[in-house]
Structures are given as C-alpha cells and as structure tokens.
Motif scaffolding. Structure first.
Motif, PDB file in Angstrom:
ATOM      1  N   ASN A  33       0.749  -1.135   0.003  1.00  0.00           N
ATOM      2  CA  ASN A  33       0.147   0.137  -0.087  1.00  0.00           C
ATOM      3  C   ASN A  33       0.857   1.195  -0.090  1.00  0.00           C
ATOM      4  O   ASN A  33       1.010   1.924   1.059  1.00  0.00           O
ATOM      5  CB  ASN A  33      -0.796   0.032   1.339  1.00  0.00           C
ATOM      6  CG  ASN A  33      -1.828  -1.107   1.262  1.00  0.00           C
ATOM      7  OD1 ASN A  33      -2.609  -1.305   0.216  1.00  0.00           O
ATOM      8  ND2 ASN A  33      -1.839  -1.814   2.401  1.00  0.00           N
ATOM      9  N   LEU A  49       3.569  -9.268  -0.727  1.00  0.00           N
ATOM     10  CA  LEU A  49       4.536 -10.684  -0.628  1.00  0.00           C
ATOM     11  C   LEU A  49       3.977 -11.791  -0.287  1.00  0.00           C
ATOM     12  O   LEU A  49       4.438 -12.824  -0.175  1.00  0.00           O
ATOM     13  CB  LEU A  49       5.437  -9.931   0.439  1.00  0.00           C
ATOM     14  CG  LEU A  49       6.393  -8.748   0.091  1.00  0.00           C
ATOM     15  CD1 LEU A  49       7.370  -8.184   1.192  1.00  0.00           C
ATOM     16  CD2 LEU A  49       7.336  -9.289  -1.106  1.00  0.00           C
ATOM     17  N   SER A  50       2.417 -11.716  -0.123  1.00  0.00           N
ATOM     18  CA  SER A  50       1.794 -13.131   0.028  1.00  0.00           C
ATOM     19  C   SER A  50       1.805 -13.894  -1.583  1.00  0.00           C
ATOM     20  O   SER A  50       1.715 -14.968  -1.360  1.00  0.00           O
ATOM     21  CB  SER A  50       0.456 -13.057   0.568  1.00  0.00           C
ATOM     22  OG  SER A  50      -0.203 -11.973  -0.183  1.00  0.00           O
ATOM     23  N   ALA A  70      10.901  -5.318   7.590  1.00  0.00           N
ATOM     24  CA  ALA A  70      10.224  -5.330   8.756  1.00  0.00           C
ATOM     25  C   ALA A  70       8.941  -6.010   8.306  1.00  0.00           C
ATOM     26  O   ALA A  70       7.879  -5.367   9.269  1.00  0.00           O
ATOM     27  CB  ALA A  70      10.083  -3.757   9.117  1.00  0.00           C
ATOM     28  N   LEU A  71       8.905  -6.857   7.601  1.00  0.00           N
ATOM     29  CA  LEU A  71       7.503  -7.583   7.293  1.00  0.00           C
ATOM     30  C   LEU A  71       7.001  -8.429   8.392  1.00  0.00           C
ATOM     31  O   LEU A  71       7.960  -9.323   9.036  1.00  0.00           O
ATOM     32  CB  LEU A  71       7.876  -8.624   6.032  1.00  0.00           C
ATOM     33  CG  LEU A  71       7.050  -9.330   5.171  1.00  0.00           C
ATOM     34  CD1 LEU A  71       5.798  -8.418   4.862  1.00  0.00           C
ATOM     35  CD2 LEU A  71       7.254 -10.270   4.292  1.00  0.00           C
ATOM     36  N   PRO A  73       2.940 -10.123   9.830  1.00  0.00           N
ATOM     37  CA  PRO A  73       1.715 -10.409   9.675  1.00  0.00           C
ATOM     38  C   PRO A  73       0.710  -9.004  10.142  1.00  0.00           C
ATOM     39  O   PRO A  73       0.936  -8.757  11.370  1.00  0.00           O
ATOM     40  CB  PRO A  73       1.013 -11.513  10.316  1.00  0.00           C
ATOM     41  CG  PRO A  73       2.020 -11.815  11.281  1.00  0.00           C
ATOM     42  CD  PRO A  73       3.349 -11.081  10.549  1.00  0.00           C
ATOM     43  N   ASP A  78      -2.867 -12.219   6.876  1.00  0.00           N
ATOM     44  CA  ASP A  78      -1.213 -12.436   6.708  1.00  0.00           C
ATOM     45  C   ASP A  78      -0.233 -13.315   7.327  1.00  0.00           C
ATOM     46  O   ASP A  78       0.899 -13.472   6.724  1.00  0.00           O
ATOM     47  CB  ASP A  78      -0.772 -10.974   7.181  1.00  0.00           C
ATOM     48  CG  ASP A  78      -1.417  -9.670   6.298  1.00  0.00           C
ATOM     49  OD1 ASP A  78      -1.682  -9.914   5.015  1.00  0.00           O
ATOM     50  OD2 ASP A  78      -1.349  -8.931   7.005  1.00  0.00           O
ATOM     51  N   SER A 105      12.542 -10.286  13.686  1.00  0.00           N
ATOM     52  CA  SER A 105      12.109 -11.425  14.291  1.00  0.00           C
ATOM     53  C   SER A 105      11.449 -11.204  15.625  1.00  0.00           C
ATOM     54  O   SER A 105      10.928  -9.994  15.734  1.00  0.00           O
ATOM     55  CB  SER A 105      13.175 -12.706  14.313  1.00  0.00           C
ATOM     56  OG  SER A 105      12.554 -13.792  14.760  1.00  0.00           O
ATOM     57  N   ARG A 171       9.093  -6.983  23.386  1.00  0.00           N
ATOM     58  CA  ARG A 171       7.608  -6.144  23.253  1.00  0.00           C
ATOM     59  C   ARG A 171       8.056  -4.776  22.769  1.00  0.00           C
ATOM     60  O   ARG A 171       9.127  -4.197  23.106  1.00  0.00           O
ATOM     61  CB  ARG A 171       7.021  -6.072  24.576  1.00  0.00           C
ATOM     62  CG  ARG A 171       5.597  -5.447  24.581  1.00  0.00           C
ATOM     63  CD  ARG A 171       4.696  -5.453  25.719  1.00  0.00           C
ATOM     64  NE  ARG A 171       5.312  -4.831  26.822  1.00  0.00           N
ATOM     65  CZ  ARG A 171       5.391  -3.477  27.046  1.00  0.00           C
ATOM     66  NH1 ARG A 171       4.785  -2.697  26.171  1.00  0.00           N
ATOM     67  NH2 ARG A 171       5.942  -2.957  27.933  1.00  0.00           N
TER      68      ARG A 171
HETATM   69  N1  LIG Z   1       4.335  -6.178  18.549  1.00  0.00           N
HETATM   70  C1  LIG Z   1       5.246  -6.827  19.218  1.00  0.00           C
HETATM   71  O1  LIG Z   1       5.493  -6.217  20.526  1.00  0.00           O
HETATM   72  C2  LIG Z   1       6.526  -7.507  18.727  1.00  0.00           C
HETATM   73  C3  LIG Z   1       7.447  -7.977  19.465  1.00  0.00           C
HETATM   74  C4  LIG Z   1       8.623  -8.590  18.685  1.00  0.00           C
HETATM   75  C5  LIG Z   1       8.679  -8.566  17.349  1.00  0.00           C
HETATM   76  N2  LIG Z   1       7.591  -8.181  16.688  1.00  0.00           N
HETATM   77  C6  LIG Z   1       7.532  -8.516  15.007  1.00  0.00           C
HETATM   78  O2  LIG Z   1       7.913  -7.279  14.559  1.00  0.00           O
HETATM   79  C7  LIG Z   1       7.261  -7.150  13.324  1.00  0.00           C
HETATM   80  C8  LIG Z   1       7.186  -5.711  12.790  1.00  0.00           C
HETATM   81  O3  LIG Z   1       6.314  -4.971  13.737  1.00  0.00           O
HETATM   82  P1  LIG Z   1       5.582  -3.632  13.348  1.00  0.00           P
HETATM   83  O4  LIG Z   1       4.813  -3.134  14.582  1.00  0.00           O
HETATM   84  O5  LIG Z   1       6.376  -3.010  12.561  1.00  0.00           O
HETATM   85  O6  LIG Z   1       4.400  -4.606  12.588  1.00  0.00           O
HETATM   86  P2  LIG Z   1       3.424  -3.914  11.613  1.00  0.00           P
HETATM   87  O7  LIG Z   1       3.054  -2.704  11.963  1.00  0.00           O
HETATM   88  O8  LIG Z   1       2.134  -4.779  11.715  1.00  0.00           O
HETATM   89  O9  LIG Z   1       3.812  -4.045  10.114  1.00  0.00           O
HETATM   90  C9  LIG Z   1       3.965  -5.073   9.247  1.00  0.00           C
HETATM   91  C10 LIG Z   1       4.272  -4.689   7.910  1.00  0.00           C
HETATM   92  O10 LIG Z   1       4.117  -5.689   6.961  1.00  0.00           O
HETATM   93  C11 LIG Z   1       3.362  -5.293   5.969  1.00  0.00           C
HETATM   94  N3  LIG Z   1       2.938  -6.583   5.419  1.00  0.00           N
HETATM   95  C12 LIG Z   1       2.147  -7.737   6.045  1.00  0.00           C
HETATM   96  N4  LIG Z   1       1.545  -8.603   5.142  1.00  0.00           N
HETATM   97  C13 LIG Z   1       1.988  -8.260   3.878  1.00  0.00           C
HETATM   98  C14 LIG Z   1       1.865  -8.586   2.477  1.00  0.00           C
HETATM   99  N5  LIG Z   1       1.304  -9.569   2.362  1.00  0.00           N
HETATM  100  N6  LIG Z   1       2.634  -8.029   1.402  1.00  0.00           N
HETATM  101  C15 LIG Z   1       3.430  -6.813   1.925  1.00  0.00           C
HETATM  102  N7  LIG Z   1       3.457  -6.279   2.833  1.00  0.00           N
HETATM  103  C16 LIG Z   1       2.990  -7.067   4.050  1.00  0.00           C
HETATM  104  C17 LIG Z   1       2.617  -4.336   6.473  1.00  0.00           C
HETATM  105  O11 LIG Z   1       1.803  -3.682   5.315  1.00  0.00           O
HETATM  106  P3  LIG Z   1       0.599  -2.964   5.438  1.00  0.00           P
HETATM  107  O12 LIG Z   1       1.087  -1.570   6.017  1.00  0.00           O
HETATM  108  O13 LIG Z   1       0.236  -2.681   3.919  1.00  0.00           O
HETATM  109  O14 LIG Z   1      -0.482  -3.582   6.052  1.00  0.00           O
HETATM  110  C18 LIG Z   1       3.410  -3.480   7.183  1.00  0.00           C
HETATM  111  O15 LIG Z   1       4.144  -2.832   6.509  1.00  0.00           O
HETATM  112  C19 LIG Z   1       5.941  -7.820  13.652  1.00  0.00           C
HETATM  113  O16 LIG Z   1       5.246  -8.261  12.729  1.00  0.00           O
HETATM  114  C20 LIG Z   1       6.353  -9.193  14.556  1.00  0.00           C
HETATM  115  O17 LIG Z   1       6.489 -10.113  13.842  1.00  0.00           O
HETATM  116  C21 LIG Z   1       6.400  -7.697  17.285  1.00  0.00           C
END
Ligand SMILES: NC(=O)c1ccc[n+]([C@@H]2O[C@H](COP(=O)([O-])OP(=O)(O)OC[C@H]3O[C@@H](n4cnc5c(N)ncnc54)[C@H](OP(=O)(O)O)[C@@H]3O)[C@@H](O)[C@H]2O)c1
Length: 222
Positions: A33, A49-50, A70-71, A73, A78, A105, A171
């Motif tokens: 997007n 990317l899916s 930074a991909l 779900p 997703d 990760s 977190r």
């Molecule tokens: N939340 C936590 O506390 C935590 C802790 C440790 C690790 N993590 C890991 O860190 C990662 C990144 O965190 P975040 O907060 O930056 O996540 P986020 O805001 O959910 O960002 C996910 C990114 O992936 C993209 N994406 C998902 N499916 C896609 C697809 N099919 N094709 C292309 N792009 C796709 C999203 O695109 P759109 O903008 O288009 O949706 C978005 O840019 C998490 O996914 C998780 O695995 C999280």
C-alpha cells in the motif's frame, strides 16, 4: 548506502524509511500500500508479498548494498507472510547478486521449533524466571502461528548463503528514538523486556554494514 526497505509502511518499517532517508541513504521502498509511505524515497515498488514472485522483486533489490525487511503479519490473513515473503526476497537477492539482508524476528524465536530446528533449546539463556515460566508459555500459546512463521523465516535465512541478520526484539513500543539499547548475539538480554520500534529501526540501519552481525540472530532491548 543503497538500501531496499520492505514493509516500509509498518510500525518499524516507516521509521526505518524515515531514518534511512534522513541519513541520506538512497532508498527503494517496497510496500503493498505505497500510499501509506510516510516520506517519499528515491524509488517505490508496489508488491504484495503473499503472492509476489522473485522476478517481480528483482528490480526492487537489484544493486542494493543491503535489504532491510520489517515484514510481519498485520492480520490473521497475513499469517505465513514473514517466511513466504522472505523466501521470495532472498530468491530475488540471489538472482541479482545482492548479499546483505536484515530482518525483524522476535525474542522468543530461539526456543520455537521449526522444520530446520525441530529441537531448539527449551530455554533461552538470556531469559529470567518471569519470561521463562510465565510470559513465554502464554505468548507461545496465543501467538503460535505467528511465531512458527518467524521461526520458518529464520530457517529460510539459515538455508541461504546470504549475509543475513535476524533482529529479535522483545515487546515493541511506540516511544521515541533513544539510540540507547543493548544487543546480544544468539541469546536474549536479561531484563530486556521492551524496546521502541524507533530503536529497532535504528539498530537495523546500524547493523546493515556490520560484518560481525552476518549469519547471526541478535537480541535488541532497552
Ligand atoms: N508487536 C510486538 O510487540 C512485537 C514484538 C517482537 C517482534 N515483533 C515482530 O515485529 C514485526 C514488525 O512489527 P511492526 O509493529 O512494525 O508490525 P506492523 O506495523 O504490523 O507492520 C507489518 C508490515 O508488514 C507489511 N505486510 C504484511 N503483510 C504483507 C504482505 N502480504 N505484503 C506486503 N507487505 C505486507 C505491512 O504492510 P501494510 O502496511 O500494507 O499492512 C506492514 O508494513 C511484527 O510483525 C512481529 O513479527 C513484534
């Protein structure tokens, strides 16, 4: 540096893009997007990317000094995208001769089984009592599919001959950039239960040209 940033619209991804552009890097942003990109980089490539194939990503990664992803779900639909998307990204890198990739990760993944690591250690040596016996078991139940996806994403990297780094934050918060955080190779950080997305982005940019992080998992935490 010439950088290609995947998922540049996510919580970490948009900060990565902003920091990279502010630092004067030549950035290609890849997003499904692109209208959500926070700043305009040198080049934008639209890809979901899916379903993408490696050929479609070759123009995005070709010539890059490093790929940063930074991909993850965004929704349940997703789930699986981290491993699937990273596989296609690494195929495109191989086809274009690009070697360096840094991905996001998560802290618990060192103890999550995957096809390539069916018997990981039961506990991470960096985790204290509360994480080991209280937080981790609950998180692993709730986020089973998500963690399996991240563990398989790390398998994809281990199976490649690329110069990869898998960054494992605990977190995430939306607090501001501090540039002050701890790192550890191959293990979690005692008492490191939180980090801001801005600091994760900061570390990913820093690690991009650090050979000592090649083929490593790196914990980052406050
Ligand atoms: N939340 C936590 O506390 C935590 C802790 C440790 C690790 N993590 C890991 O860190 C990662 C990144 O965190 P975040 O907060 O930056 O996540 P986020 O805001 O959910 O960002 C996910 C990114 O992936 C993209 N994406 C998902 N499916 C896609 C697809 N099919 N094709 C292309 N792009 C796709 C999203 O695109 P759109 O903008 O288009 O949706 C978005 O840019 C998490 O996914 C998780 O695995 C999280």
């Amino acid at each position: 540096m010439k950088l290609t940033i995947f998922a540049a619209t996510g919580g970490i991804g948009r900060l990565l893009l902003e920091q990279a552009v502010a630092a004067g890097h030549d950035v290609t942003a890849v997003a499904r997007n692109p209208q959500k990109l926070p700043v305009t980089p040198a080049r934008v490539v639209t890809a979901d990317l899916s379903g993408a194939d490696a050929g479609a990503l070759e123009s995005a990664v070709g010539g890059a000094d490093a790929v940063l992803s930074a991909l993850g779900p965004r929704t349940k639909t997703d789930t699986g995208v981290a491993a699937r998307g990273t596989r296609v990204i690494t195929e495109a890198m191989r086809a274009t001769g690009v070697r360096r990739i840094v991905v996001v990760s998560a802290a618990p993944i060192g103890t999550v089984p995957s096809p390539r690591r069916p018997h990981p250690p039961r506990h991470d040596p960096g985790d204290g009592f509360v994480i080991r016996y209280l937080a981790d078991p609950v998180l692993k139940r709730i986020l089973r599919a998500h963690y399996a996806d991240l563990a398989q994403m790390e398998d994809v990297l281990r199976d490649s001959d690329l110069d990869w780094t898998s960054v494992r934050p605990p977190r995430l918060t939306s607090k501001p950039l501090t540039g002050t955080y701890r790192t550890a190779y191959g293990r979690n950080i005692r008492g490191g239960t939180v980090i801001s997305r801005a600091d994760v982005a900061h570390y990913m940019l820093r690690a991009a040209d650090q050979p000592e992080t090649f083929r490593q998992t790196v914990a980052v935490a406050r």
